[in-house]
Design a protein around this motif. Structure first.
Motif, PDB file in Angstrom:
ATOM      1  N   GLN A 243       0.814  -1.213   0.000  1.00 51.31           N
ATOM      2  CA  GLN A 243       0.000   0.000   0.000  1.00 51.31           C
ATOM      3  C   GLN A 243       0.853   1.271   0.000  1.00 51.31           C
ATOM      4  O   GLN A 243       0.462   2.289  -0.543  1.00 51.31           O
ATOM      5  CB  GLN A 243      -0.893   0.042   1.255  1.00 51.31           C
ATOM      6  CG  GLN A 243      -1.974  -1.020   1.295  1.00 51.31           C
ATOM      7  CD  GLN A 243      -3.018  -0.814   0.223  1.00 51.31           C
ATOM      8  OE1 GLN A 243      -3.349   0.308  -0.129  1.00 51.31           O
ATOM      9  NE2 GLN A 243      -3.532  -1.898  -0.333  1.00 51.31           N
ATOM     10  N   GLU A 244       1.982   1.219   0.676  1.00 49.80           N
ATOM     11  CA  GLU A 244       2.711   2.458   0.956  1.00 49.80           C
ATOM     12  C   GLU A 244       3.985   2.702   0.136  1.00 49.80           C
ATOM     13  O   GLU A 244       4.306   3.843  -0.185  1.00 49.80           O
ATOM     14  CB  GLU A 244       3.068   2.536   2.449  1.00 49.80           C
ATOM     15  CG  GLU A 244       1.872   2.413   3.390  1.00 49.80           C
ATOM     16  CD  GLU A 244       0.841   3.541   3.225  1.00 49.80           C
ATOM     17  OE1 GLU A 244       1.174   4.592   2.649  1.00 49.80           O
ATOM     18  OE2 GLU A 244      -0.314   3.341   3.673  1.00 49.80           O
ATOM     19  N   ARG A 247       4.099   4.712  -3.493  1.00 52.97           N
ATOM     20  CA  ARG A 247       3.945   6.167  -3.421  1.00 52.97           C
ATOM     21  C   ARG A 247       5.303   6.850  -3.235  1.00 52.97           C
ATOM     22  O   ARG A 247       5.518   7.984  -3.649  1.00 52.97           O
ATOM     23  CB  ARG A 247       2.984   6.509  -2.278  1.00 52.97           C
ATOM     24  CG  ARG A 247       3.172   7.855  -1.603  1.00 52.97           C
ATOM     25  CD  ARG A 247       2.799   9.009  -2.541  1.00 52.97           C
ATOM     26  NE  ARG A 247       3.108  10.308  -1.974  1.00 52.97           N
ATOM     27  CZ  ARG A 247       4.292  10.910  -2.042  1.00 52.97           C
ATOM     28  NH1 ARG A 247       5.291  10.294  -2.642  1.00 52.97           N
ATOM     29  NH2 ARG A 247       4.485  12.086  -1.510  1.00 52.97           N
TER      30      ARG A 247
ATOM     31  N   TYR B 270      -0.892   4.359  -6.972  1.00 52.96           N
ATOM     32  CA  TYR B 270      -0.846   4.503  -5.510  1.00 52.96           C
ATOM     33  C   TYR B 270      -0.647   5.958  -5.100  1.00 52.96           C
ATOM     34  O   TYR B 270      -1.161   6.390  -4.074  1.00 52.96           O
ATOM     35  CB  TYR B 270       0.256   3.624  -4.910  1.00 52.96           C
ATOM     36  CG  TYR B 270      -0.150   2.174  -4.788  1.00 52.96           C
ATOM     37  CD1 TYR B 270      -1.002   1.757  -3.765  1.00 52.96           C
ATOM     38  CD2 TYR B 270       0.305   1.228  -5.695  1.00 52.96           C
ATOM     39  CE1 TYR B 270      -1.397   0.428  -3.662  1.00 52.96           C
ATOM     40  CE2 TYR B 270      -0.070  -0.105  -5.593  1.00 52.96           C
ATOM     41  CZ  TYR B 270      -0.919  -0.498  -4.572  1.00 52.96           C
ATOM     42  OH  TYR B 270      -1.298  -1.807  -4.462  1.00 52.96           O
ATOM     43  N   ARG B 274      -2.600   7.918  -2.209  1.00 56.25           N
ATOM     44  CA  ARG B 274      -1.757   8.123  -1.032  1.00 56.25           C
ATOM     45  C   ARG B 274      -1.114   9.501  -1.147  1.00 56.25           C
ATOM     46  O   ARG B 274       0.000   9.630  -1.631  1.00 56.25           O
ATOM     47  CB  ARG B 274      -0.654   7.050  -0.978  1.00 56.25           C
ATOM     48  CG  ARG B 274      -1.180   5.666  -0.687  1.00 56.25           C
ATOM     49  CD  ARG B 274      -1.255   5.492   0.792  1.00 56.25           C
ATOM     50  NE  ARG B 274      -1.704   4.189   1.236  1.00 56.25           N
ATOM     51  CZ  ARG B 274      -2.992   3.819   1.324  1.00 56.25           C
ATOM     52  NH1 ARG B 274      -3.937   4.603   0.910  1.00 56.25           N
ATOM     53  NH2 ARG B 274      -3.300   2.650   1.819  1.00 56.25           N
ATOM     54  N   TYR B 276       0.556  11.934   0.454  1.00 54.05           N
ATOM     55  CA  TYR B 276       1.370  12.495   1.528  1.00 54.05           C
ATOM     56  C   TYR B 276       2.508  13.280   0.907  1.00 54.05           C
ATOM     57  O   TYR B 276       2.913  13.016  -0.213  1.00 54.05           O
ATOM     58  CB  TYR B 276       2.044  11.419   2.377  1.00 54.05           C
ATOM     59  CG  TYR B 276       1.300  10.154   2.604  1.00 54.05           C
ATOM     60  CD1 TYR B 276       0.175  10.137   3.416  1.00 54.05           C
ATOM     61  CD2 TYR B 276       1.746   8.960   2.047  1.00 54.05           C
ATOM     62  CE1 TYR B 276      -0.492   8.947   3.660  1.00 54.05           C
ATOM     63  CE2 TYR B 276       1.077   7.778   2.297  1.00 54.05           C
ATOM     64  CZ  TYR B 276      -0.045   7.770   3.097  1.00 54.05           C
ATOM     65  OH  TYR B 276      -0.691   6.605   3.330  1.00 54.05           O
ATOM     66  N   VAL B 282       2.529   9.481   6.926  1.00 51.65           N
ATOM     67  CA  VAL B 282       1.885   8.166   6.893  1.00 51.65           C
ATOM     68  C   VAL B 282       1.370   7.794   8.280  1.00 51.65           C
ATOM     69  O   VAL B 282       0.388   7.056   8.423  1.00 51.65           O
ATOM     70  CB  VAL B 282       2.873   7.097   6.383  1.00 51.65           C
ATOM     71  CG1 VAL B 282       2.220   5.728   6.337  1.00 51.65           C
ATOM     72  CG2 VAL B 282       3.387   7.477   4.999  1.00 51.65           C
ATOM     73  N   THR B 285      -2.384   7.717   9.199  1.00 52.84           N
ATOM     74  CA  THR B 285      -3.296   6.649   8.766  1.00 52.84           C
ATOM     75  C   THR B 285      -3.555   5.646   9.887  1.00 52.84           C
ATOM     76  O   THR B 285      -4.468   4.849   9.804  1.00 52.84           O
ATOM     77  CB  THR B 285      -2.731   5.869   7.555  1.00 52.84           C
ATOM     78  OG1 THR B 285      -1.516   5.233   7.956  1.00 52.84           O
ATOM     79  CG2 THR B 285      -2.458   6.773   6.382  1.00 52.84           C
TER      80      THR B 285
END
Ligand SMILES: Cc1ncc(C[n+]2csc(CCOP(=O)(O)OP(=O)(O)O)c2C)c(N)n1
Ligand code: SF4
Ligand SMILES: [Mg+2]
Lengths: 587, 288
Positions: A243-244, A247, B270, B274, B276, B282, B285
């Motif tokens: 998910q992270e 990015r 993404y 997302r 940021y 982060v 979240t």
């Protein structure tokens, strides 16, 4: 008087929604300043089997799951049966159960303690008052909220957060069910203060499990390549990073197996990108050859093992501490480091330390977490995270056309600056073969000795830079406990209770397991006459490791161990302390 | 100052070469030196990755960032390099055992992922480094160190296998034909995605010195023969050829999405959900 510590367990079948209910309780309480420690437990069925959730709620950061359950809610006694050995009921505990269940509660509950039983028509209320049988878990939530004094606004908010946007009708029905449960409890439920949890000031806490904390730590440490193969209890790391990381320009690949996962990471790190992989015992076994390569070629790499009961498939959903010798032993002498987080928050920190260590010392670093840390959720204070962020970059060489770059140049620290592709004039050959300073393969045993010395020299630096241990209790106690990882919680709480009883005892919980954190260990051992190593390993791996590798151990160096799965309780540890610190009371 | 023009010589190293005189791998090494010179790839931007075997010693002999890894794992390691550093040119080299036996599992999945790299398999139908055991491409009946009365398992057909797995660039070459091999390497390295070049590269020490003649006599230059490498059926027929040994570009699919492209698309997706500015954000979240 209202209470400030409550352990709650809900049990039912997969379709009963107990996990969702426990999750709402955890989130609502955490948003209102109550610290939770939440564990899920499932039957072996892939879908629809038995499931239970245990939430310990407390005004202070909970250190362990709590020995006793104060409040139990059962949708079906048959489903509950599977969890009986995980639920130790406190004498006088409240037991709410489904009125329509034909089984007799007495057949499932311990006969030797007194309990407060109360049948509740969860099903009937959901069916007749709300008109949606599936909402019985929200009826239960309303009942519990009323009896235990949970913040009802926050609970409703949690319901809205989950369903509100996408399914407003479902949200409305769930709220209706919640109110119906509450109304029932107002009329029929027990109304005693000693069942009511006192509010705790309302500082908003965050909620994460250990795997997520670890993954976030990796992101903060600068990890930008993750490859992994799904395995319980390490999978949440893969899910979170997927998910992270993208990015942040990172890469996540679900590999075809653990060998591919770790070797992809070796490749990415060799190319200059910080890399991490994670698995559990069986997958780590498949990764061993590549760890040797990272050791020989001096490639930074972080490997996470969220330990479960082994060997082989073992019990995937339960913790054990029996992969320590696996983490220590590779083929050949591979200087590397092993770190162990002791709770959820620590996972964040340990991930950053491990990545820093691997980058600074160009070596494989293993993080030994376990199922109890990895998959449990904890409420934590947000301000404790960002102030700790730590990033370490590896040493790059200064290249010049006049000098040929020596990748493995000898140095006192054992570290030689590492060129990465793209740097002009830094081209060299990397290999798993023994090599000379330039990297060229050699079969000279003299070089093997020299290079082994070079690689091993790094361990000294690691022990100096990363020796961090937690020490609890009385510094000058003559009796000490040593443990690691998730055992910390129960040991720490036991020590606090022992001190209340006037017993003198200290505990040592190292974050760095290998190389031996000798400085902090020796400091701890000063004045100790008797030390006991507590661990969840049938073969007492940590005890034997310390005996073989550590110095300054006292004559009376004892082991207390058992196979994993069943965690040590606070009471159990307290009993050990009572037995062994007795000489000090006399003194 | 004008950029220096790189020649094959610039890609040589002084690492001692351990191959037997007459080994087919020398031809592969020459072809690689010429190909990367033709492409003018700066040595520092070239990653040459291999597994373990005689053939896998090759990275030591190329002036580049070289990585002689472990047996069978060259492809996932190279995948990690290629996916994390799309700016590099990645060449992977290894033997038939490395690729099709111990590395077979990874081979399948590397083809699925289609990373941007060129894989040169030096197929000598034997385990050279361990001194003469049978390999996945040893013909039935050939005596080997491990089966002196003749190899009994059927050989696998790497070309048909790779094509069935939808490889996006497939070629076969002969190390005795350096010019054609060099051309194929150049094409493979220009291909965006996974390029497989299976090179018949004789092991004179364990399979005798007759193979050079065999490939000269039975070789079939499909490039010259006008084979259309976009014709999938024709490509399949070539992989089934029994009498002749096909050399040349068998199949290419320029439209397939490479792993690098796929990852770029993913990053874009993404990034939209997302939003940021930095990793600190982060943390929010996690708030309950
Ligand atoms: C895990 C592992 N198993 C076995 C070996 C021993 N080994 C080294 S090379 C090799 C086979 C090499 O054959 P191939 O890949 O065809 O390369 P060639 O030497 O023929 O070029 C084997 C079995 C090894 N190095 N590692
Ligand atoms: S053993 Fe065979 S493959 Fe290996 S170097 Fe000698 S000829 Fe080449
Ligand atoms: Mg071979």
């Amino acid at each position: 008087m209202k209470i400030n510590d409550l352990t709650l367990t809900l049990a039912g079948s997969g379709g009963d929604g107990v996990i969702t209910t426990g999750d709402f309780i955890t989130r609502a309480a955490s948003s209102d300043g109550i610290y939770c420690l939440t564990q899920m437990s499932y039957g072996p069925q892939i879908r629809g089997g038995e499931s239970s959730i245990r939430v310990r709620m407390s005004h202070k950061q909970a250190q362990s799951r709590g020995d006793f359950v104060d409040s139990l809610l059962v949708f079906s006694w048959k489903d509950y049966k599977r969890f009986t050995d995980e639920v130790e009921l406190r004498p006088g505990a409240l037991v709410l159960y489904e009125e329509a269940d034909k089984e007799s509660p007495a057949d499932f509950l311990p006969a030797d303690i007194e309990l407060r039983l109360q049948a509740v028509p969860f099903k009937k209320i959901a069916q007749e008052d709300v008109g949606v049988p599936l909402t019985k878990n929200m009826v239960a939530l309303g009942v519990l909220a009323e009896i235990h004094g949970f913040n009802q606004e926050r609970l409703k908010q949690a319901i809205m957060d989950k369903y509100g946007k996408k399914r407003p009708e479902a949200a409305a029905k769930n709220i209706e069910a919640f109110d119906a449960g509450k109304a029932w409890a107002q009329e029929h439920g027990p109304k005693e203060e000693r069942l009511q949890l006192e509010p705790n000031g309302g500082e908003r806490l965050l909620v994460m499990n250990g795997d997520e904390a670890l993954a976030y730590g990796a992101l903060q440490a600068g990890v930008r390549y993750y490859a992994g193969y799904p395995i319980t209890p390490a999978t949440p790391i893969l899910h979170w990073l997927q998910q992270e990381l993208p990015r942040f320009g990172g890469t996540v690949i679900q590999a075809e197996d653990e060998i591919s996962a770790i070797t992809q990471c070796v490749g990415a790190s060799w190319a200059g990108v910080k890399a991490m992989t994670a698995s559990s015992g069986p997958g780590i076994a498949l990764m061993m050859e590549a760890m040797g390569l990272a050791g020989m070629a001096e490639i930074p790499l972080t490997i996470v093992n969220v330990q479960r009961v082994g060997p082989s498939t073992g019990i995937p959903s339960k913790p054990e501490q029996a992969d320590l010798l696996q983490a220590l032993g590779m083929h050949g002498d591979v200087p590397h480091a092993i770190f162990a987080p002791a709770d959820v928050e620590d996972c964040f920190q340990v991930a950053m330390e491990a990545v820093a260590c691997s980058e600074r010392y160009q070596m494989p670093v293993i993080i030994l977490s376990d199922q109890f840390i990895g998959e449990r959720f904890e409420s934590l204070r947000g301000d404790r995270f960002l102030e700790r962020v730590k990033q370490v970059e590896r040493d790059l060489p200064e290249l010049s056309p006049e000098r040929k770059y020596q990748r493995y140049a000898f140095s006192e620290s054992g570290v030689s600056p590492m060129a990465v592709p793209g740097l002009e004039g830094g081209q060299y050959i990397t290999s798993g073969l023994e090599h000379d300073e330039s990297g060229a393969p050699t079969s000279s045993s003299e070089y093997h000795q020299l290079m082994s010395d070079k690689r091993a020299a790094k361990l000294k630096g690691v022990a100096e830079d990363f020796d961090f241990a937690r020490v609890y209790g009385n510094k000058d106690a003559e009796f000490g406990i040593i443990c690691w990882g998730s055992l910390k919680g129960a040991v720490r709480e036991a020590i606090m209770r022992a001190q209340d009883e006037g017993l003198k005892v200290a505990a040592y919980v190292p974050q760095l397991l290998y190389p031996v954190p000798q400085r902090s260990l020796s400091e701890f051992l000063k004045g100790k006459r008797k030390v006991m190593v507590l661990e969840l390993s049938h073969g007492a791996q940590f005890y034997h490791y310390l005996k073989g590798y550590a110095t300054d151990l006292p004559e009376e160096f004892l082991s207390h161990c058992r196979a994993g799965g069943h965690l040590f309780s606070i009471e159990e540890v307290l009993k050990l302390i009572r037995t062994h610190s007795v000489s000090e009371l006399v003194a | 100052m004008a950029e220096k023009v790189l020649t094959a010589k610039d890609y040589r190293t002084d690492v001692q070469n351990i191959w037997c005189p007459g080994c087919g791998d020398f031809g592969v090494l020459n072809a690689i030196h010429q190909a990367v010179a033709e492409l003018q790839i700066p040595p520092q931007d070239l990653a040459v990755i291999s597994g373990i075997g005689c053939s896998s010693r090759l990275p030591g002999y190329v002036n580049a960032y070289g990585f002689n890894t472990i047996h069978g794992r060259a492809l996932p390691i190279a995948t990690g390099v290629s996916a994390s550093r799309p700016d590099l040119r990645v060449l992977v080299a290894g033997g038939d055992g490395d690729a099709y036996a111990i590395g077979a599992g990874h081979f399948v999945h590397a083809l699925r992922r289609n990373p941007n790299l060129t894989y040169i398999v030096m197929d000598n139908s034997v385990y050279g480094l361990t001194k003469g055991q049978g390999s996945p491409t040893t013909p039935v009946g050939d005596p080997t160190k491990s089966q002196p009365f003749g190899h009994s398992e059927r050989p696998l057909n790497p070309l048909a296998w790779a094509l069935a797995l939808e490889v996006t660039f497939l070629a076969q070459a002969f190390s005795g034909q350096v010019k054609q091999l060099k051309d194929l390497i150049v094409k493979g390295m220009r291909h965006e995605g996974f390029a497989l070049i299976n090179v018949k590269s004789p092991c004179v020490t364990f399979r005798g010195n007759q193979e050079y003649n065999y490939y000269r006599e039975h070789g079939w230059n499909i490039d010259k023969d006008g084979h259309d490498y976009h014709d999938r059926e024709a490509a399949f027929r070539i992989t089934q050829e029994k009498e002749r040994v096909p050399f040349g570009l068998i199949w290419q699919d320029e439209n397939a999405v490479s792993l690098g492209k796929q990852l770029e698309l993913e990053r874009e997706k993404y990034s939209k959900v997302r939003q940021y500015d930095n990793a600190d954000e982060v943390l929010r979240t996690f708030f309950a």
